[in-house]
Design an enzyme around this catalytic site. Structure first.
Site, PDB file in Angstrom:
ATOM      1  N   GLY A 105       0.809  -1.224   0.000  1.00 47.33           N
ATOM      2  CA  GLY A 105       0.000   0.000   0.000  1.00 47.33           C
ATOM      3  C   GLY A 105       0.841   1.272   0.000  1.00 47.33           C
ATOM      4  N   LYS A 131      -3.326  -7.468  -3.455  1.00 48.45           N
ATOM      5  CA  LYS A 131      -2.670  -8.493  -2.625  1.00 48.45           C
ATOM      6  C   LYS A 131      -2.788  -8.018  -1.179  1.00 48.45           C
ATOM      7  CE  LYS A 131       1.484  -8.827  -4.708  1.00 48.45           C
ATOM      8  NZ  LYS A 131       2.715  -9.478  -5.277  1.00 48.45           N
ATOM      9  N   PHE A 152       4.294 -13.505  -6.759  1.00 50.51           N
ATOM     10  CA  PHE A 152       4.864 -12.492  -7.653  1.00 50.51           C
ATOM     11  C   PHE A 152       4.323 -12.729  -9.060  1.00 50.51           C
ATOM     12  CE2 PHE A 152       8.053 -10.429 -10.299  1.00 50.51           C
ATOM     13  CZ  PHE A 152       8.101  -9.189  -9.680  1.00 50.51           C
ATOM     14  N   ARG A 165       6.027  -8.025 -19.889  1.00 51.48           N
ATOM     15  CA  ARG A 165       4.916  -7.054 -19.940  1.00 51.48           C
ATOM     16  C   ARG A 165       3.942  -7.385 -21.072  1.00 51.48           C
ATOM     17  NH1 ARG A 165       6.175  -2.724 -16.541  1.00 51.48           N
ATOM     18  NH2 ARG A 165       8.364  -2.143 -16.444  1.00 51.48           N
TER      19      ARG A 165
HETATM   20  P1  5GP Z   1       3.181  -1.595  -2.831  1.00 52.68           P
HETATM   21  O1  5GP Z   1       3.886  -2.632  -2.032  1.00 52.68           O
HETATM   22  O2  5GP Z   1       3.756  -0.233  -2.622  1.00 52.68           O
HETATM   23  O3  5GP Z   1       1.678  -1.630  -2.628  1.00 52.68           O
HETATM   24  O4  5GP Z   1       3.439  -1.959  -4.333  1.00 52.68           O
HETATM   25  C1  5GP Z   1       4.598  -1.476  -4.898  1.00 52.68           C
HETATM   26  C2  5GP Z   1       4.637  -1.691  -6.366  1.00 52.68           C
HETATM   27  O5  5GP Z   1       5.151  -2.962  -6.528  1.00 52.68           O
HETATM   28  C3  5GP Z   1       3.326  -1.622  -7.118  1.00 52.68           C
HETATM   29  O6  5GP Z   1       3.226  -0.431  -7.831  1.00 52.68           O
HETATM   30  C4  5GP Z   1       3.407  -2.761  -8.090  1.00 52.68           C
HETATM   31  O7  5GP Z   1       3.642  -2.273  -9.391  1.00 52.68           O
HETATM   32  C5  5GP Z   1       4.621  -3.553  -7.639  1.00 52.68           C
HETATM   33  N1  5GP Z   1       4.260  -4.929  -7.328  1.00 52.68           N
HETATM   34  C6  5GP Z   1       3.571  -5.393  -6.275  1.00 52.68           C
HETATM   35  N2  5GP Z   1       3.404  -6.729  -6.375  1.00 52.68           N
HETATM   36  C7  5GP Z   1       4.009  -7.086  -7.537  1.00 52.68           C
HETATM   37  C8  5GP Z   1       4.122  -8.334  -8.245  1.00 52.68           C
HETATM   38  O8  5GP Z   1       3.643  -9.400  -7.834  1.00 52.68           O
HETATM   39  N3  5GP Z   1       4.799  -8.303  -9.444  1.00 52.68           N
HETATM   40  C9  5GP Z   1       5.338  -7.158  -9.949  1.00 52.68           C
HETATM   41  N4  5GP Z   1       6.002  -7.241 -11.096  1.00 52.68           N
HETATM   42  N5  5GP Z   1       5.233  -5.972  -9.313  1.00 52.68           N
HETATM   43  C10 5GP Z   1       4.555  -5.931  -8.131  1.00 52.68           C
END
Ligand code: 5GP
Length: 178
Positions: A105, A131, A152, A165
């Protein structure tokens, strides 16, 4: 790159059906109004494009903001940095922030605060994948595509070290020999 394979998690058909549903809801909510759609680069570019093409009955403008992501690793650093800011002014506008994944988040919290400081008329957020298991801060998500497990993922605009991508589906990276 470690030895791995990609295991499909959400097929292309399911993605397009869900994105159409979200777009329909957004179209109803913003009927007849002007909406500035802000895609978060790079991961949300495909989701953002598909969402836009399914919006009806409102006037849209599009802009993009880029922030630091996982880079070549598969763990977030928790540090968010803006690499490219918006070109469009946000003040007084109805803004829809479009993100690929919400995990801890931290990214959304940072970007929502960044936009709020510029006093938009309203700010909502659409996220393709949620997630919820590693959430560190509670963030407002107004339109959510799918809840997924703590894995992931790649595809549909989302990368691993700039790979994958192009995949039309969401897949899980499974490491071999673990
Ligand atoms: P946060 O942890 O700040 O909510 O997410 C950070 C960033 O990590 C998000 O903008 C997203 O693009 C990336 N991210 C989160 N989970 C994954 C994942 O499973 N795979 C990839 N490639 N990026 C992720």
């Amino acid at each position: 790159m470690r030895l791995h394979r990609i295991e499909p998690l959400i097929e292309a058909d399911a993605l397009s059906a869900r994105v159409r549903d979200l777009a329909m809801q957004i179209s109803v909510d913003y009927q007849g109004r002007d909406l500035l759609v802000v895609g978060i680069l790079k991961g949300a570019f495909v989701f953002c494009a598909d969402l836009l093409r399914n919006l009806h009955g409102l006037r849209t403008q599009v802009d993009f903001i880029a922030c630091s992501s996982y880079g070549v690793a598969t763990e977030t650093s928790g540090v968010v940095r803006i690499l490219k800011d918006l070109n469009e002014p946000v003040t007084g506008r109805e803004v829809l922030l479009v993100e690929d994944i919400v995990d801890t988040g931290l990214t959304l919290q940072y970007l929502q605060a960044h936009l709020h400081r510029q006093h938009p008329r309203s700010l909502r957020t659409a996220v393709l994948l949620d997630k919820p298991y590693r959430r560190q801060v509670s963030v407002q998500v107004d339109y959510r595509g799918f809840e997924i497990p703590d894995v992931f993922v790649v595809g549909y605009g989302i990368d691993w070290a700039e790979h994958y991508r192009h995949l039309p589906y969401i897949g899980v990276v499974r490491f071999l020999n673990d």
